[in-house]
Scaffold this active site. Structure first.
Site, PDB file in Angstrom:
ATOM      1  N   ARG A  68       3.231   3.722   4.825  1.00 33.00           N
ATOM      2  CA  ARG A  68       3.079   4.031   6.250  1.00 33.00           C
ATOM      3  C   ARG A  68       3.936   3.113   7.124  1.00 33.00           C
ATOM      4  O   ARG A  68       4.026   1.922   6.857  1.00 33.00           O
ATOM      5  CB  ARG A  68       1.609   3.892   6.652  1.00 33.00           C
ATOM      6  CG  ARG A  68       0.767   5.076   6.210  1.00 33.00           C
ATOM      7  CD  ARG A  68      -0.709   4.815   6.305  1.00 33.00           C
ATOM      8  NE  ARG A  68      -1.135   4.158   7.529  1.00 33.00           N
ATOM      9  CZ  ARG A  68      -2.411   3.860   7.804  1.00 33.00           C
ATOM     10  NH1 ARG A  68      -3.361   4.179   6.940  1.00 33.00           N
ATOM     11  NH2 ARG A  68      -2.731   3.265   8.915  1.00 33.00           N
ATOM     12  N   ARG A 113       0.819  -1.219   0.000  1.00 31.66           N
ATOM     13  CA  ARG A 113       0.000   0.000   0.000  1.00 31.66           C
ATOM     14  C   ARG A 113       0.852   1.268   0.000  1.00 31.66           C
ATOM     15  O   ARG A 113       1.862   1.358   0.686  1.00 31.66           O
ATOM     16  CB  ARG A 113      -0.908  -0.008   1.233  1.00 31.66           C
ATOM     17  CG  ARG A 113      -1.772   1.232   1.347  1.00 31.66           C
ATOM     18  CD  ARG A 113      -2.967   0.992   2.192  1.00 31.66           C
ATOM     19  NE  ARG A 113      -2.688   1.111   3.616  1.00 31.66           N
ATOM     20  CZ  ARG A 113      -3.655   1.103   4.542  1.00 31.66           C
ATOM     21  NH1 ARG A 113      -4.915   0.971   4.189  1.00 31.66           N
ATOM     22  NH2 ARG A 113      -3.360   1.222   5.807  1.00 31.66           N
TER      23      ARG A 113
HETATM   24  P1  AMP Z   1      -6.106   3.751  10.177  1.00 32.40           P
HETATM   25  O1  AMP Z   1      -5.609   4.810   9.279  1.00 32.40           O
HETATM   26  O2  AMP Z   1      -7.591   3.730  10.311  1.00 32.40           O
HETATM   27  O3  AMP Z   1      -5.544   2.388   9.839  1.00 32.40           O
HETATM   28  O4  AMP Z   1      -5.555   4.110  11.633  1.00 32.40           O
HETATM   29  C1  AMP Z   1      -4.164   4.161  11.895  1.00 32.40           C
HETATM   30  C2  AMP Z   1      -3.940   4.143  13.396  1.00 32.40           C
HETATM   31  O5  AMP Z   1      -4.538   5.307  14.005  1.00 32.40           O
HETATM   32  C3  AMP Z   1      -4.548   2.966  14.141  1.00 32.40           C
HETATM   33  O6  AMP Z   1      -3.732   1.801  14.114  1.00 32.40           O
HETATM   34  C4  AMP Z   1      -4.698   3.550  15.549  1.00 32.40           C
HETATM   35  O7  AMP Z   1      -3.434   3.614  16.195  1.00 32.40           O
HETATM   36  C5  AMP Z   1      -5.123   4.990  15.259  1.00 32.40           C
HETATM   37  N1  AMP Z   1      -6.596   5.116  15.122  1.00 32.40           N
HETATM   38  C6  AMP Z   1      -7.292   5.472  14.022  1.00 32.40           C
HETATM   39  N2  AMP Z   1      -8.602   5.504  14.270  1.00 32.40           N
HETATM   40  C7  AMP Z   1      -8.747   5.141  15.553  1.00 32.40           C
HETATM   41  C8  AMP Z   1      -9.875   4.951  16.396  1.00 32.40           C
HETATM   42  N3  AMP Z   1     -11.131   5.150  15.948  1.00 32.40           N
HETATM   43  N4  AMP Z   1      -9.649   4.566  17.681  1.00 32.40           N
HETATM   44  C9  AMP Z   1      -8.412   4.372  18.148  1.00 32.40           C
HETATM   45  N5  AMP Z   1      -7.309   4.522  17.412  1.00 32.40           N
HETATM   46  C10 AMP Z   1      -7.465   4.903  16.116  1.00 32.40           C
END
Ligand code: AMP
Length: 220
Positions: free
Chosen positions: A162, A129
């Site tokens: 990332r 990705r």
């Molecule tokens: P994502 O981009 O949705 O994969 O999120 C990346 C990271 O951000 C996750 O692994 C968490 O560390 C944090 N994160 C994003 N959204 C949330 C959420 N709703 N609750 C808690 N941590 C979050």
């Protein structure tokens, strides 16, 4: 038709891709807490600093910080706009908090769409990705690369791999999904909002078609 939709499913399943596409087509607001947190980190805010280590380790950011972030962000969203939540809620406490925030605005969750794919597929997708730092569009070096290497087709922003898409962190994120987020499936099965399941283990165009059908939308 204005609606509040939750895109539920594990990391790498394609929630972001589908949300961006639907938001582009119907003009809804794509709310990704992951993107909001990454923006907070880039801006060097207090929230960004508190979240950095947890995010890089694949752990969840505490519920109260996430709910404050979402509440604040929704203040800037038009009351009649459709909202597509991506990566939020991730715990039952966040789901309950979201119900309260929406109720204050006279709104509610209309539909939950659960995207599903096997873990091997998720791991493969995350390792290839590439994410746009500006507009959150996602590409994949293995099957949907950008026209120009490292540049987003959608907005011209820079594409990055990332840190939390590295294999060890991906394994942890999948565990965290199973233990903390998967319980939301039965939570939403017993909720007023209707939950639909969409197989994400098929080409993105077919997933998108199934997603629109799940929302009762025509094929645009
Ligand atoms: P994502 O981009 O949705 O994969 O999120 C990346 C990271 O951000 C996750 O692994 C968490 O560390 C944090 N994160 C994003 N959204 C949330 C959420 N709703 N609750 C808690 N941590 C979050």
């Amino acid at each position: 038709m204005s609606m509040v939709v939750i895109l539920l499913g594990p990391p790498g399943v394609g929630k972001g891709t589908q949300a961006v596409r639907l938001a582009d087509s119907m003009g809804g607001e794509h709310v990704s807490t992951g993107d909001l947190l990454r923006a907070a980190r880039r801006d060097g805010t207090e929230l960004g600093k508190k979240s950095k280590e947890l995010m890089d380790a694949g752990e969840l950011v505490p519920d109260d910080l996430i709910l404050d972030l979402v509440r604040d962000h929704l203040k800037g969203v038009a009351p009649e706009a459709s909202i597509l939540f991506d990566g939020f809620p991730r715990t039952t406490a966040q789901a309950d908090g979201l119900d309260r925030v929406l109720e204050e605005a006279g709104r509610r969750v209309d539909k939950v769409v659960l995207f599903e794919a096997p873990d091997e597929e998720l791991t493969k997708r995350l390792s290839g990705r590439r994410s746009c730092m500006e507009c959150a569009a996602v590409f994949n070096v293995s099957f949907k690369d950008s026209e120009v290497d490292g540049i987003c087709d959608r907005c011209g922003g820079p594409l990055i791999h990332r840190v939390d898409d590295e294999p060890e962190t991906v394994m942890r994120r999948l565990e965290v999904y199973q233990s903390q987020t998967a319980p939301l499936v039965s939570h939403y099965e017993n909720h007023d909002a209707k939950m639909a399941r969409v197989s994400a283990d098929q080409p993105a165009d077919d997933v998108y078609r199934a997603f629109r059908t799940a929302l009762g939308l025509d094929w645009a």
